[in-house]
Design a protein around this motif. Sequence first.
Motif, PDB file in Angstrom:
ATOM      1  N   ALA A 127       0.622  -1.138   0.110  1.00 57.61           N
ATOM      2  CA  ALA A 127      -0.028   0.017   0.009  1.00 57.61           C
ATOM      3  C   ALA A 127       0.994   1.149  -0.174  1.00 57.61           C
ATOM      4  O   ALA A 127       0.458   2.296  -0.366  1.00 57.61           O
ATOM      5  N   GLU A 128       2.194   1.106   0.327  1.00 61.27           N
ATOM      6  CA  GLU A 128       3.019   2.234   0.242  1.00 61.27           C
ATOM      7  C   GLU A 128       3.109   2.813  -1.115  1.00 61.27           C
ATOM      8  O   GLU A 128       3.343   4.368  -1.314  1.00 61.27           O
ATOM      9  N   LEU A 129       2.965   2.106  -2.012  1.00 61.33           N
ATOM     10  CA  LEU A 129       2.872   2.723  -3.393  1.00 61.33           C
ATOM     11  C   LEU A 129       1.676   3.523  -3.701  1.00 61.33           C
ATOM     12  O   LEU A 129       2.053   4.621  -4.276  1.00 61.33           O
ATOM     13  N   ILE A 130       0.428   3.215  -3.040  1.00 63.02           N
ATOM     14  CA  ILE A 130      -0.705   4.050  -3.508  1.00 63.02           C
ATOM     15  C   ILE A 130      -0.430   5.594  -2.417  1.00 63.02           C
ATOM     16  O   ILE A 130      -0.809   6.335  -3.005  1.00 63.02           O
ATOM     17  N   GLN A 131       0.151   5.288  -1.325  1.00 60.56           N
ATOM     18  CA  GLN A 131       0.321   6.479  -0.529  1.00 60.56           C
ATOM     19  C   GLN A 131       1.504   7.518  -1.075  1.00 60.56           C
ATOM     20  O   GLN A 131       1.461   8.645  -1.014  1.00 60.56           O
ATOM     21  N   ALA A 132       2.294   6.881  -2.072  1.00 60.62           N
ATOM     22  CA  ALA A 132       3.333   7.685  -2.727  1.00 60.62           C
ATOM     23  C   ALA A 132       2.939   8.459  -3.900  1.00 60.62           C
ATOM     24  O   ALA A 132       3.440   8.943  -4.702  1.00 60.62           O
ATOM     25  N   MET A 133       1.647   7.965  -4.346  1.00 57.57           N
ATOM     26  CA  MET A 133       1.279   8.587  -5.584  1.00 57.57           C
ATOM     27  C   MET A 133       1.124   9.937  -5.655  1.00 57.57           C
ATOM     28  O   MET A 133       0.781  10.708  -4.619  1.00 57.57           O
ATOM     29  N   ARG A 134       0.843  10.789  -6.836  1.00 56.22           N
ATOM     30  CA  ARG A 134       0.552  12.164  -6.531  1.00 56.22           C
ATOM     31  C   ARG A 134      -0.845  12.549  -6.275  1.00 56.22           C
ATOM     32  O   ARG A 134      -1.613  11.544  -6.757  1.00 56.22           O
ATOM     33  N   PRO A 135      -1.267  13.119  -5.666  1.00 55.30           N
ATOM     34  CA  PRO A 135      -2.757  13.325  -5.436  1.00 55.30           C
ATOM     35  C   PRO A 135      -3.359  13.570  -6.775  1.00 55.30           C
ATOM     36  O   PRO A 135      -3.229  14.303  -7.763  1.00 55.30           O
TER      37      PRO A 135
ATOM     38  N   THR B 198      -4.584   7.857 -10.356  1.00 55.21           N
ATOM     39  CA  THR B 198      -5.369   6.714 -10.655  1.00 55.21           C
ATOM     40  C   THR B 198      -4.798   5.390 -10.020  1.00 55.21           C
ATOM     41  O   THR B 198      -3.340   5.199 -10.229  1.00 55.21           O
ATOM     42  N   ALA B 199      -5.451   4.693  -8.998  1.00 57.25           N
ATOM     43  CA  ALA B 199      -5.031   3.498  -8.380  1.00 57.25           C
ATOM     44  C   ALA B 199      -5.581   2.331  -9.384  1.00 57.25           C
ATOM     45  O   ALA B 199      -6.877   2.156  -9.125  1.00 57.25           O
ATOM     46  N   VAL B 200      -4.814   1.483  -9.766  1.00 58.81           N
ATOM     47  CA  VAL B 200      -5.579   0.358 -10.530  1.00 58.81           C
ATOM     48  C   VAL B 200      -5.208  -0.935  -9.554  1.00 58.81           C
ATOM     49  O   VAL B 200      -4.084  -1.257  -9.284  1.00 58.81           O
ATOM     50  N   LEU B 201      -6.342  -1.404  -9.365  1.00 56.33           N
ATOM     51  CA  LEU B 201      -6.435  -2.499  -8.052  1.00 56.33           C
ATOM     52  C   LEU B 201      -6.992  -3.626  -8.617  1.00 56.33           C
ATOM     53  O   LEU B 201      -8.115  -3.633  -9.379  1.00 56.33           O
ATOM     54  N   ASN B 202      -6.533  -4.820  -8.019  1.00 54.70           N
ATOM     55  CA  ASN B 202      -7.095  -6.228  -8.215  1.00 54.70           C
ATOM     56  C   ASN B 202      -8.117  -6.322  -7.504  1.00 54.70           C
ATOM     57  O   ASN B 202      -7.985  -6.587  -6.077  1.00 54.70           O
ATOM     58  N   VAL B 203      -9.431  -6.460  -8.024  1.00 51.22           N
ATOM     59  CA  VAL B 203     -10.713  -6.390  -7.073  1.00 51.22           C
ATOM     60  C   VAL B 203     -10.788  -7.858  -6.496  1.00 51.22           C
ATOM     61  O   VAL B 203     -11.626  -8.108  -5.660  1.00 51.22           O
ATOM     62  N   ASP B 204     -10.222  -8.943  -7.210  1.00 55.38           N
ATOM     63  CA  ASP B 204     -10.202 -10.469  -6.635  1.00 55.38           C
ATOM     64  C   ASP B 204      -9.672 -10.454  -5.633  1.00 55.38           C
ATOM     65  O   ASP B 204      -9.574 -11.762  -4.787  1.00 55.38           O
ATOM     66  N   ASP B 205      -8.608  -9.731  -5.120  1.00 59.57           N
ATOM     67  CA  ASP B 205      -7.688 -10.018  -4.017  1.00 59.57           C
ATOM     68  C   ASP B 205      -8.274  -8.868  -2.850  1.00 59.57           C
ATOM     69  O   ASP B 205      -8.095  -7.757  -2.929  1.00 59.57           O
ATOM     70  N   ALA B 206      -8.670  -9.436  -1.910  1.00 60.15           N
ATOM     71  CA  ALA B 206      -9.242  -8.589  -0.666  1.00 60.15           C
ATOM     72  C   ALA B 206      -8.328  -7.723  -0.063  1.00 60.15           C
ATOM     73  O   ALA B 206      -8.774  -6.632   0.169  1.00 60.15           O
ATOM     74  N   ARG B 207      -7.302  -8.118  -0.198  1.00 60.55           N
ATOM     75  CA  ARG B 207      -6.076  -7.194   0.708  1.00 60.55           C
ATOM     76  C   ARG B 207      -5.921  -6.337  -0.302  1.00 60.55           C
ATOM     77  O   ARG B 207      -5.453  -5.007  -0.052  1.00 60.55           O
ATOM     78  N   VAL B 208      -5.854  -6.519  -1.668  1.00 59.61           N
ATOM     79  CA  VAL B 208      -5.593  -5.212  -2.515  1.00 59.61           C
ATOM     80  C   VAL B 208      -6.618  -4.320  -2.642  1.00 59.61           C
ATOM     81  O   VAL B 208      -6.612  -3.147  -2.643  1.00 59.61           O
ATOM     82  N   ALA B 209      -7.962  -4.993  -2.802  1.00 57.85           N
ATOM     83  CA  ALA B 209      -9.041  -4.249  -2.640  1.00 57.85           C
ATOM     84  C   ALA B 209      -9.323  -3.162  -1.619  1.00 57.85           C
ATOM     85  O   ALA B 209      -9.688  -2.083  -1.822  1.00 57.85           O
ATOM     86  N   ALA B 210      -8.999  -3.584  -0.326  1.00 51.46           N
ATOM     87  CA  ALA B 210      -8.912  -2.556   0.860  1.00 51.46           C
ATOM     88  C   ALA B 210      -8.146  -1.506   0.454  1.00 51.46           C
ATOM     89  O   ALA B 210      -8.463  -0.595   1.325  1.00 51.46           O
ATOM     90  N   MET B 211      -6.977  -1.402  -0.524  1.00 52.53           N
ATOM     91  CA  MET B 211      -6.459  -0.273  -0.642  1.00 52.53           C
ATOM     92  C   MET B 211      -7.168   0.789  -1.227  1.00 52.53           C
ATOM     93  O   MET B 211      -6.613   1.861  -1.351  1.00 52.53           O
ATOM     94  N   ALA B 212      -8.401   0.556  -1.497  1.00 49.24           N
ATOM     95  CA  ALA B 212      -9.112   1.697  -2.069  1.00 49.24           C
ATOM     96  C   ALA B 212      -9.435   2.723  -0.838  1.00 49.24           C
ATOM     97  O   ALA B 212      -9.531   3.925  -1.247  1.00 49.24           O
TER      98      ALA B 212
ATOM     99  N   VAL C 167      -7.008   3.670   0.896  1.00 45.32           N
ATOM    100  CA  VAL C 167      -5.888   4.657   1.084  1.00 45.32           C
ATOM    101  C   VAL C 167      -5.686   5.255  -0.273  1.00 45.32           C
ATOM    102  O   VAL C 167      -5.339   6.469  -0.142  1.00 45.32           O
ATOM    103  N   ALA C 168      -6.292   4.876  -1.460  1.00 40.19           N
ATOM    104  CA  ALA C 168      -6.551   5.751  -2.481  1.00 40.19           C
ATOM    105  C   ALA C 168      -7.202   6.805  -2.291  1.00 40.19           C
ATOM    106  O   ALA C 168      -7.129   8.318  -2.803  1.00 40.19           O
ATOM    107  N   ALA C 169      -8.204   6.570  -1.538  1.00 40.04           N
ATOM    108  CA  ALA C 169      -9.202   7.882  -1.167  1.00 40.04           C
ATOM    109  C   ALA C 169      -8.568   8.868  -0.227  1.00 40.04           C
ATOM    110  O   ALA C 169      -8.746  10.213  -0.773  1.00 40.04           O
ATOM    111  N   GLU C 170      -7.822   8.778   0.355  1.00 40.89           N
ATOM    112  CA  GLU C 170      -7.004   9.561   1.262  1.00 40.89           C
ATOM    113  C   GLU C 170      -5.992  10.387   0.175  1.00 40.89           C
ATOM    114  O   GLU C 170      -5.506  11.470   0.741  1.00 40.89           O
ATOM    115  N   GLN C 171      -5.831   9.816  -0.933  1.00 42.38           N
ATOM    116  CA  GLN C 171      -4.650  10.671  -1.854  1.00 42.38           C
ATOM    117  C   GLN C 171      -5.652  11.119  -2.879  1.00 42.38           C
ATOM    118  O   GLN C 171      -5.026  11.781  -3.955  1.00 42.38           O
TER     119      GLN C 171
END
Length: 470
Positions: free
Chosen positions: A213-221, A224-238, A240-244
């Motif tokens: 999830a550190e990658l999402i946190q390091a994005m420019r505000p 776009t976060a491209v996330l694997n919806v089939d992986d619950a742990r990745v999906a939860a990073m949405a 984190v994306a909202a915070e950015q």
Amino acid sequence: MIDLTLAQIADATRGRLILHGDDTAETLVSGAVDTDSRTMTAGGVFVAKPGEQTDGHRFVAGAVRSGAVLAIVEHPVEAPVTQVVVADAVQALADLARDVVARVRAAGRLQIVGITGSNGKTTTKNLLARILQDEGETVAPIASYNNEVGAPLTMLRVTHDTRYLVSEFGASAPGAIANLAGLVHPDLAIVLMVGMAHAGGFGGIEATQRAKAELIQAMRPGGTAVLNVDDARVAAMADVAAEQDAAVRWFGTGPAADVRATDIEVHAAGTSCTVTVGDESRRLELRVLGAHHVMNALAAIAAATALGVPFGDCVARLETVELAERWRMQPLGSDRVRIINDAYNASPDSMGAALRTLAQITAPGERTVAVLGAMSELGEYAGEEHDRIGELAVRLRIQRIVVVGDAARRLYLAAVAEGSWDSEAVFFPTADDAYEYLLGELREGDRVLVKSSNSAGLRFLGDRLGESFS
């Protein structure tokens, strides 16, 4: 590298400039940056990185003979070249990459994509780079240049003509992705999956999730976060994306995916599926083996379409890719004995996926042979994960299980305990021993998977088998 003066390089790396010959602080440098004196090119910058086995300072003179015009060093060396003396050469490499990318980004239309995940980073990087290269100059890592040295070296290849920088971010400990991605702050971030790869270094899968999830946190505000919806742990990073303040673009096999795959088929010539983006569906015929590579292709399509590439162009370009990367599901051998060399790296997830692919592509009358080595960096989970793979190989009815190396012995014992006996499972301490056995054991109609972590060295065994049965 873009044109920089010696003074600008010294400033970016917080170093002390020691001039040589006719050089001045305003002398321009624009050659490639490298840490390997053997691949140094004329006009280049050599970074004298201390290493575990040797010290780059010993090779400054050799780099100069190969054309280096500047050396970044941690202490002055006796060599006929201008030097920038820094406190930490690896950190200086990162600082220089940050500076160069910022200059290019400020002056042009550079867009940056970051990719991470427990598996699939290099394949996804190659697939996405293939799509983007027809849109404009694209810089992407060579092989798996995704660590504190390889990632900055890739970044330093950008020019003012570069339209896309695709960076792959790997890590063996928390904070590493944050440091690397923080050099460039990607516009678009892809997270493929969270699995057991490197779990020993992270301290468990939950810590792995936080690290990715550190990658999402390091994005420019606003990216776009491209996330694997089939992986619950990745999906939860949405969250984190909202915070950015980032948009989320989902890929996967379920109905919630913005880029979705259905009707997946694995066959000897590759992997096919139907991909749907919005209201449009197209058949994708990948020449890359393995159902798991469908997810990598979906991630590449999701990223490329988010960057404005037409869906049809994405599919057409992906279908030209013949090999994801050397030693990654690489077909070798011949029609008589077919070898799949997938021994560049291995985790429980990728090992399982490769074994399933072997089972799927084997026709009646053909025999499945799995040559398996250790999975590294699993820490306290190593024993149980090797047990699980041994059991899975038997349950998939792999007919010959050849285990190589003491670090993988538990995989062999688990296969025997699960019901593989009467020479169906065999163990050899070295790759040479296994090679001699396989030369006499393999027969026409065999399909052979060679799979292990890089450290086990079985990729070279796969190459030898490919040559012997070509």
